[in-house]
Design an enzyme around this catalytic site. Sequence first.
Site, PDB file in Angstrom:
ATOM      1  N   GLU A 153     -15.249-121.445 -49.392  1.00  0.00           N
ATOM      2  CA  GLU A 153     -16.708-121.256 -49.313  1.00  0.00           C
ATOM      3  C   GLU A 153     -17.118-120.811 -47.917  1.00  0.00           C
ATOM      4  O   GLU A 153     -16.658-121.362 -46.917  1.00  0.00           O
ATOM      5  CB  GLU A 153     -17.406-122.578 -49.658  1.00  0.00           C
ATOM      6  N   SER A 161     -36.318-109.715 -70.629  1.00  0.00           N
ATOM      7  CA  SER A 161     -35.449-110.878 -70.461  1.00  0.00           C
ATOM      8  C   SER A 161     -35.969-112.055 -71.273  1.00  0.00           C
ATOM      9  O   SER A 161     -37.126-112.479 -71.094  1.00  0.00           O
ATOM     10  CB  SER A 161     -35.368-111.277 -68.985  1.00  0.00           C
ATOM     11  N   GLY A 200     -26.750-120.979 -58.561  1.00  0.00           N
ATOM     12  CA  GLY A 200     -25.693-120.547 -57.655  1.00  0.00           C
ATOM     13  C   GLY A 200     -24.404-120.188 -58.362  1.00  0.00           C
ATOM     14  O   GLY A 200     -23.356-120.128 -57.739  1.00  0.00           O
ATOM     15  N   ASP A 244     -18.786-112.664 -55.065  1.00  0.00           N
ATOM     16  CA  ASP A 244     -19.423-112.868 -56.364  1.00  0.00           C
ATOM     17  C   ASP A 244     -19.161-111.697 -57.304  1.00  0.00           C
ATOM     18  O   ASP A 244     -18.751-111.880 -58.456  1.00  0.00           O
ATOM     19  CB  ASP A 244     -20.927-113.077 -56.202  1.00  0.00           C
TER      20      ASP A 244
END
Length: 389
Positions: free
Chosen positions: A33, A67, A126, A174
Amino acid sequence: MDFASLATEYQQQFNAKPERVFFSPGRINLIGEYTDFNGGHVFPAAISLGTFAGFTKRSDRTVRMYSANLPQAGVIEFSLDDLSFDKAANWTNYFKGMLFELGKQGKQIDQGFDLFVHGNLPDGSGLSSSASVEMLMGEILLKAYGMAISRVDLVKVGQQVENDYLGLNTGIMDQFAVGMGKKDQAILLDTNTLKYEYAPVKMDGYVVVIMNTKKRRELTDSKYNERRSQCEEALRRLQTKLDIQTLGDLDQDQFDQNSYLINDDVLIKRARHAVIENQRTLKAYQALQDNDLVTFGKLINASHVSLHYDFAVTGKELDTLVETAWQQPGVLSARMTGAGFGGCAIAIVKEANVDAFEQAVGQVYQDTIGHPAEFYIAHLDDGPRELTK
């Protein structure tokens, strides 16, 4: 959610059946991280939660998006002739950004589309919903438009969207984890070179449980950029005497011997986390290769301790979940995952203990924080793909 249920939702909104249905996963990071912008290693995996989309190509240059997660925003419409950032475009800027950044490379589409999106990633958790939708757009461009581009290049474009189009100082982990995911495997990624290796994750009766604090974590509102600038300043001070490009170039002994160059308590802590977390990540990869889950678990626990004391990004909610998880029977390890300041933690728990684990940790969290946590079992999954009936 599957093809049929997504197609039904699409038809209710657009009065027609979708031509195609796609899925793009979210991600967890097992360990590593705040190393991605420090030239270190990360160890993420795509997960079975993510973003579903119904898609139909149009004959004009209009794009319409809806959405199911944000029904109050209604249908958002824009033209392929104007892909500039527009705050009013809300969540669709992630899709627009992919089209805009690819357009800068001469890769354009000449037909718009209707898109119905429904994600089952917890809001603000997250687990990387932004990368999920960026890589979803990439998959659509690959499959529906036949765009000639590699997945690694799509991953890089996703990061450009975050950095250049949206102004977020994020690393590449990511998008890489989502775009390159493989079922039951994690990815050891050198963020400096983009060299990567897959590692089978054999859990031997354990499962990964995602623990959601239900405290929203907005990157733009967090201290993410502050942590990044602190690491950059620590690196700059080390570079006055050391020939290094990133903090990831150092091992622990080299850092300890040269930390006096930083000459600032806070900056030393931030840099120490980046250096040692990188080493932990390499050791964790090796532990999995050796089928040594005990060592793997200890390294995951140590990661959280470092994120708490040296990087100061955990907070009461995440610490309550993780520290309570450590005390439960059948728990191998636990730590926060992602940028921190809320969002999610992960725990590796014996499958037979999961129900009791969720009950016990959930009760302590409710009593301590005042609102409930949420728990999900995460299966490591493949990257973006088209779904069939």
